[in-house]
Design an enzyme around this catalytic site. Structure first.
Site, PDB file in Angstrom:
ATOM      1  CG  ASP A   1       3.015  -6.740  -3.012  1.00  0.00           C
ATOM      2  OD1 ASP A   1       2.139  -6.010  -2.262  1.00  0.00           O
ATOM      3  OD2 ASP A   1       3.675  -7.680  -2.462  1.00  0.00           O
TER       4      ASP A   1
ATOM      5  CG  ASP B   1       1.929  -3.055   1.019  1.00  0.00           C
ATOM      6  OD1 ASP B   1       1.432  -3.720   1.964  1.00  0.00           O
ATOM      7  OD2 ASP B   1       2.501  -3.636   0.111  1.00  0.00           O
TER       8      ASP B   1
END
EC number: 3.4.23.36
Length: 231
Positions: free
Chosen positions: A162, A196
């Site tokens: 991330d 995401d």
């Protein structure tokens, strides 16, 4: 048997026409997602960040063992279960996408499902293969691709990368506020990735435009209800 005979009167290219946009969208999302993750893994250490738009948008490198938006799903067994569940879910979404194109569902709905499929597949690549092909990212060392000593983990046990961080509003709750009074708050706290984002955008657009996507079903329900009232 010739391809044209297999597909009947429609040519192969006509048959594939409905799949072009979803496939291109999936390919673009996967490419951007994986390129961004590879760059971060090879050029940043855990916790490192740099500013893109002042303090409102940062590239901030973290890894997680679990679900989207930095959430965790604990333990080695939990990690394996989650990865295998993702693979099964993506296989189901892929089949559903094929069915929707074949049966000429609304194009917007198909593209949104393609977004969800691409996002889920992007994170599956991390959790399935990254443990094999990268060395461990630490607070002091950047990862190495295909290290001589082998990767940091086994198949299905990789960590999801991330890096997108938007701490838009930061401050302190007023003292008069019950429970949280005087406490520090930060919006938006989660750190996420391109995959995401694709999943979230796809789900959000389906929820917003569901009446348009399923217009025929709504019409049938409304006509059925009107018949019941007339009776």
């Amino acid at each position: 048997m010739r391809m044209s005979q297999y597909f009947g009167t429609a040519s192969f290219f006509t048959y594939m026409k409905g799949y072009t946009k979803p496939l291109v969208l999936i390919a673009v999302i996967l490419l951007v997602d994986q390129l961004s993750k590879f760059w971060v893994k090879l050029n940043m250490t855990i916790g490192q960040d740099f500013k893109v738009l002042g303090n409102k948008f940062l590239i901030h490198f973290i890894e997680n063992n679990g679900m989207a938006w930095g959430m965790e799903f604990g333990g080695e067994f939990g990690k394996l279960f989650l990865t295998l569940f993702r693979i099964i879910a993506v296989a189901g979404i892929g089949y559903g996408l094929f069915y929707m194109v074949k049966n000429k569902y609304h194009r917007g709905f198909i593209l949104n499902v393609a977004l969800i499929f691409a996002g889920a597949l992007g994170n599956i690549i991390d959790s399935t293969f990254y443990g094999l092909i990268f060395s461990e990212s630490t607070y002091y060392d950047k990862a190495v691709l295909f290290p001589e000593a082998g990767g940091y983990s086994s198949l299905f046990h990789g960590k999801v990368v991330d890096m997108l961080y938007f701490p838009l509003i930061e401050g302190t709750f007023p003292n008069w506020l019950p429970v949280w009074g005087g406490e520090h708050f930060l919006f938006f706290r989660p750190v996420f990735n391109v995959a995401d984002s694709a999943i979230s955008v796809g789900v959000f657009l389906i929820l917003i435009f569901q009446r348009r996507y399923f217009k025929e079903e709504h019409i049938e329900k409304e006509s059925a209800n009107s018949e019941v009232l007339e009776d």
